[in-house]
Every structure is written in C-alpha cells, then in structure tokens.
Write a protein that holds these residues in place. Sequence first.
Motif, PDB file in Angstrom:
ATOM      1  N   GLY A 115       0.516  -1.497   0.463  1.00 47.35           N
ATOM      2  CA  GLY A 115      -0.202  -0.050   0.235  1.00 47.35           C
ATOM      3  C   GLY A 115       0.828   0.780   0.037  1.00 47.35           C
ATOM      4  O   GLY A 115       0.656   1.984   0.931  1.00 47.35           O
ATOM      5  N   GLY A 117       0.401   3.931  -1.845  1.00 40.30           N
ATOM      6  CA  GLY A 117      -0.517   5.428  -1.681  1.00 40.30           C
ATOM      7  C   GLY A 117       0.534   6.111  -2.704  1.00 40.30           C
ATOM      8  O   GLY A 117       1.120   5.241  -3.841  1.00 40.30           O
ATOM      9  N   ARG A 120       4.670   7.714   0.360  1.00 41.12           N
ATOM     10  CA  ARG A 120       4.903   8.835   1.174  1.00 41.12           C
ATOM     11  C   ARG A 120       6.538   7.944   2.349  1.00 41.12           C
ATOM     12  O   ARG A 120       7.243   8.980   2.219  1.00 41.12           O
ATOM     13  CB  ARG A 120       3.550   8.849   2.338  1.00 41.12           C
ATOM     14  CG  ARG A 120       4.538   9.731   3.458  1.00 41.12           C
ATOM     15  CD  ARG A 120       3.663  10.350   4.175  1.00 41.12           C
ATOM     16  NE  ARG A 120       2.214   9.362   5.072  1.00 41.12           N
ATOM     17  CZ  ARG A 120       1.597   8.993   5.808  1.00 41.12           C
ATOM     18  NH1 ARG A 120       2.424  10.034   6.576  1.00 41.12           N
ATOM     19  NH2 ARG A 120       0.564   7.896   6.283  1.00 41.12           N
ATOM     20  N   TRP A 121       6.289   7.005   2.322  1.00 42.69           N
ATOM     21  CA  TRP A 121       7.335   6.489   3.210  1.00 42.69           C
ATOM     22  C   TRP A 121       8.461   5.610   1.608  1.00 42.69           C
ATOM     23  O   TRP A 121       9.438   4.925   2.458  1.00 42.69           O
ATOM     24  CB  TRP A 121       6.357   4.816   4.002  1.00 42.69           C
ATOM     25  CG  TRP A 121       5.508   5.287   4.552  1.00 42.69           C
ATOM     26  CD1 TRP A 121       4.645   5.689   4.366  1.00 42.69           C
ATOM     27  CD2 TRP A 121       6.127   6.327   5.440  1.00 42.69           C
ATOM     28  NE1 TRP A 121       3.666   5.870   5.553  1.00 42.69           N
ATOM     29  CE2 TRP A 121       4.822   6.355   6.070  1.00 42.69           C
ATOM     30  CE3 TRP A 121       7.336   7.178   6.894  1.00 42.69           C
ATOM     31  CZ2 TRP A 121       4.285   7.394   7.449  1.00 42.69           C
ATOM     32  CZ3 TRP A 121       7.010   7.721   7.520  1.00 42.69           C
ATOM     33  CH2 TRP A 121       5.764   8.399   7.765  1.00 42.69           C
ATOM     34  N   ASP A 136      -0.008  -2.433  -4.350  1.00 40.17           N
ATOM     35  CA  ASP A 136      -0.969  -1.975  -4.118  1.00 40.17           C
ATOM     36  C   ASP A 136      -2.746  -2.265  -4.608  1.00 40.17           C
ATOM     37  O   ASP A 136      -2.408  -2.276  -5.345  1.00 40.17           O
ATOM     38  CB  ASP A 136      -0.713  -0.131  -3.980  1.00 40.17           C
ATOM     39  CG  ASP A 136      -1.758   0.779  -3.180  1.00 40.17           C
ATOM     40  OD1 ASP A 136      -1.011   1.490  -2.374  1.00 40.17           O
ATOM     41  OD2 ASP A 136      -2.973   0.873  -3.653  1.00 40.17           O
ATOM     42  N   GLY A 162      -5.066  -7.412  -3.217  1.00 46.39           N
ATOM     43  CA  GLY A 162      -5.376  -6.734  -1.387  1.00 46.39           C
ATOM     44  C   GLY A 162      -5.571  -7.987  -0.757  1.00 46.39           C
ATOM     45  O   GLY A 162      -6.231  -8.096   0.905  1.00 46.39           O
ATOM     46  N   PHE A 179       2.682   0.748   6.264  1.00 48.77           N
ATOM     47  CA  PHE A 179       1.837   2.034   6.924  1.00 48.77           C
ATOM     48  C   PHE A 179       0.816   2.782   6.846  1.00 48.77           C
ATOM     49  O   PHE A 179       0.595   2.743   5.615  1.00 48.77           O
ATOM     50  CB  PHE A 179       2.889   2.969   7.087  1.00 48.77           C
ATOM     51  CG  PHE A 179       3.038   3.655   8.455  1.00 48.77           C
ATOM     52  CD1 PHE A 179       3.701   3.607   9.359  1.00 48.77           C
ATOM     53  CD2 PHE A 179       2.498   4.556   8.663  1.00 48.77           C
ATOM     54  CE1 PHE A 179       3.419   3.910  10.872  1.00 48.77           C
ATOM     55  CE2 PHE A 179       2.014   5.981  10.451  1.00 48.77           C
ATOM     56  CZ  PHE A 179       2.996   5.262  11.004  1.00 48.77           C
ATOM     57  N   TYR A 193      -3.062 -11.517   4.585  1.00 50.90           N
ATOM     58  CA  TYR A 193      -1.471 -11.266   4.359  1.00 50.90           C
ATOM     59  C   TYR A 193      -0.563 -12.242   5.841  1.00 50.90           C
ATOM     60  O   TYR A 193       0.161 -12.006   4.592  1.00 50.90           O
ATOM     61  CB  TYR A 193      -1.823  -9.982   4.364  1.00 50.90           C
ATOM     62  CG  TYR A 193      -1.646  -8.718   3.643  1.00 50.90           C
ATOM     63  CD1 TYR A 193      -1.146  -9.048   2.175  1.00 50.90           C
ATOM     64  CD2 TYR A 193      -3.120  -7.945   3.054  1.00 50.90           C
ATOM     65  CE1 TYR A 193      -1.137  -7.822   1.343  1.00 50.90           C
ATOM     66  CE2 TYR A 193      -3.142  -7.337   1.801  1.00 50.90           C
ATOM     67  CZ  TYR A 193      -2.559  -7.602   0.861  1.00 50.90           C
ATOM     68  OH  TYR A 193      -2.236  -6.825  -0.058  1.00 50.90           O
TER      69      TYR A 193
HETATM   70  C1  LIG Z   1      -4.108   5.868   3.169  1.00 51.36           C
HETATM   71  S1  LIG Z   1      -3.636   5.438   2.198  1.00 51.36           S
HETATM   72  C2  LIG Z   1      -2.146   5.019   2.775  1.00 51.36           C
HETATM   73  C3  LIG Z   1      -0.577   5.046   1.043  1.00 51.36           C
HETATM   74  C4  LIG Z   1       0.847   5.118   1.997  1.00 51.36           C
HETATM   75  N1  LIG Z   1       0.935   4.362   2.838  1.00 51.36           N
HETATM   76  C5  LIG Z   1       0.697   6.136   3.493  1.00 51.36           C
HETATM   77  O1  LIG Z   1       1.468   6.014   3.764  1.00 51.36           O
HETATM   78  O2  LIG Z   1       0.821   7.603   2.554  1.00 51.36           O
HETATM   79  C6  LIG Z   1      -3.585   3.610   2.496  1.00 51.36           C
HETATM   80  C7  LIG Z   1      -3.179   2.850   0.976  1.00 51.36           C
HETATM   81  O3  LIG Z   1      -3.092   1.194   1.302  1.00 51.36           O
HETATM   82  C8  LIG Z   1      -4.243   0.723  -0.626  1.00 51.36           C
HETATM   83  N2  LIG Z   1      -4.767  -0.162   0.580  1.00 51.36           N
HETATM   84  C9  LIG Z   1      -5.652  -0.454   0.555  1.00 51.36           C
HETATM   85  N3  LIG Z   1      -6.255  -1.327   0.919  1.00 51.36           N
HETATM   86  C10 LIG Z   1      -5.355  -2.341   0.204  1.00 51.36           C
HETATM   87  C11 LIG Z   1      -5.319  -3.901   0.696  1.00 51.36           C
HETATM   88  N4  LIG Z   1      -5.982  -4.649   1.040  1.00 51.36           N
HETATM   89  N5  LIG Z   1      -3.904  -4.542  -0.010  1.00 51.36           N
HETATM   90  C12 LIG Z   1      -3.023  -3.733  -0.618  1.00 51.36           C
HETATM   91  N6  LIG Z   1      -3.482  -2.194  -0.383  1.00 51.36           N
HETATM   92  C13 LIG Z   1      -4.336  -1.725   0.036  1.00 51.36           C
HETATM   93  C14 LIG Z   1      -4.824   2.478  -0.640  1.00 51.36           C
HETATM   94  O4  LIG Z   1      -4.954   1.530  -1.964  1.00 51.36           O
HETATM   95  C15 LIG Z   1      -3.765   3.200  -0.269  1.00 51.36           C
HETATM   96  O5  LIG Z   1      -2.555   3.256  -1.220  1.00 51.36           O
END
Ligand SMILES: C[S@@+](CC[C@H](N)C(=O)[O-])C[C@H]1O[C@@H](n2cnc3c(N)ncnc32)[C@H](O)[C@@H]1O
Length: 270
Positions: A115, A117, A120-121, A136, A162, A179, A193
């Motif tokens: 994830g 996003g 950021r990390w 992601d 997911g 994160f 997971y």
């Molecule tokens: C709140 S954002 C955080 C993004 C990044 N990790 C950050 O901290 O800025 C949530 C992220 O989790 C991803 N995400 C949500 N459910 C997921 C899943 N089941 N498997 C992988 N990624 C997922 C979303 O697409 C998104 O990129």
Amino acid sequence: MKDIIDNRTRIGTSTKLRLLQRSFKENGFVWTFLMGCYYLASAVADKSFALADGRRRARNLPGMNSADMNKLIWNEWDWSAKGEEWTHSPAWKQSVIDTLLAPNIPRGGNVVEIGPGGGRWTEALQMRAGKLTGIDISEACVEECRTRFAHCGNVEFRVGSGTDLAGVADNSVDAIWSFDVFVHINKPQFEAYTREFARVLKSGGAGVVQHGSVGGGLGGWRSDVTTDDVIEFLRSSGLVVAEQVSVWNDKGHEYKAGLYDDVVTIFRKP
Ligand SMILES: C[S@@+](CC[C@H](N)C(=O)[O-])C[C@H]1O[C@@H](n2cnc3c(N)ncnc32)[C@H](O)[C@@H]1O
C-alpha cells in the motif's frame, strides 16, 4: 463548539433554553438557527456512528473496509499531496523513519511495501533497499508511484489483489513495511496477508505493520481488527511478535503511531 456538543448530556434542559435565549439576543436568529442545525446534525452524526458501529459488530459487516471498497476509494483519491496529508508533522515523520523504519529495514535488503499510496514512505524505503517492490490494491497508486520513482532503478510497483503478495517468491524478502494501510483492512484479508508474510520472508526477516487496535470503535474509518487479532494472526502463521508500539519517545518528544490509538507491530520469521 464540538466540546459543547460532546458535553450536551451534561447540560440541563433549562440551561440549554437559557443558552438559546442568550444566543438569539447576542447573535441574532440566522446565526443561532445555523448553529442549531450544526448542533443537531453533530448529535445525529455521533448517534448514527455509534449505531452503525454496533450493527457492524453484531452482524459482522465489512463496513467501509472490504477489499473492493478500498480499491474504489483509493482509486479516486486526490494523490497530489502524495499522502503527506496524513503526516502529523515533519518531526513525527522523521521519528517514524528513525525509530521504526531504519532499525528494521536492512540496507541493501529485498523489501516489500504494501500500500505505498502516493509514495510517502517509499522514498525512505527506496533509499535503503537493494530492491523495493510496492504492491497496492489501487491502480491509481501504482501509476502514481511508477511516475514518482521512474528515476529509481531499484523499484517495481504492481497492483495486488488486496489479500496476497502474488509474484513475490517464497523465502525471498528481508523486510516488509506497511503504514496507514492495515488500519483499513478487515480480519479475513489481514489474516490472509499474514500467511503471505510467512511465505515470502526469509528466516530472520522482519515486518513492520501499522494497524488499528480496537476494531473500529474510535472512528478514523478503522477496520474490525484489534491488537490481539494481529498477535493471533501472526502467531498462527508461524511468525514471532517482537514489539508492539503505540507511543514512543524520541529526543524528549512523544510521538504516536496514529490518531486512533493505532499500533505498529514489529514481527520476525524465526
Ligand atoms: C491511507 S493510504 C496510505 C498510503 C501510504 N502507505 C501512506 O502512508 O501514505 C492507504 C493505501 O492502502 C492501499 N490499500 C488499501 N487496501 C489495501 C489492500 N488490501 N492491499 C494493498 N493495498 C491496500 C490503498 O490503495 C492506499 O494506497
């Protein structure tokens, strides 16, 4: 104003009427009417949230946290701030990197970020990793990261289902990082997971995953997962919980893992 709304049950009816009277006198009808609407809507919102949360628990509903809903939401998110809207302060972010990321993500290692996003990390991870794979659920995030890190030769981003880390070889990963992602992932996907963590990590490899602690009751669109669930999922997958952190002290400052009593769990594969 929110304080008054939260305290509404402590304010007696006669005091409420006197407040209303005073407000008409001091602020006029329009202002008082608008604030009255806000007051009522907030009270209804709190009640609705509590009822929805109770129904979700009683009927085991996914709430807003199923894999399909996560995909829909994050594909439409405005990623122009690259996720920094969730950074509490620059000092907090640096402390997360110094305290949680750097000690657990080995330099030159094969790293998986779940994830990423807006990345950021990913930036800090990419600088340490020999190879970084970002997986992601959202196509938009994968595209965002591919563009942002196009100049980096050690990164690869792909869309995941997911629930799994398909394409990542067994016993090949030194560290996993995630994160602000598992806070939104419900029990069945979270558990799936953890089995994948056990499959892909090398012996001695580590994972750092931030998640919710109380199953969603505090708001923040958290999933139904609790801290104890996470311990159970990891243990039953054959992983060892090394540490769980919700608050830490760094150079005299106290920092939190998240805004809703969130926790960072650090685990290892024996
Ligand atoms: C709140 S954002 C955080 C993004 C990044 N990790 C950050 O901290 O800025 C949530 C992220 O989790 C991803 N995400 C949500 N459910 C997921 C899943 N089941 N498997 C992988 N990624 C997922 C979303 O697409 C998104 O990129």
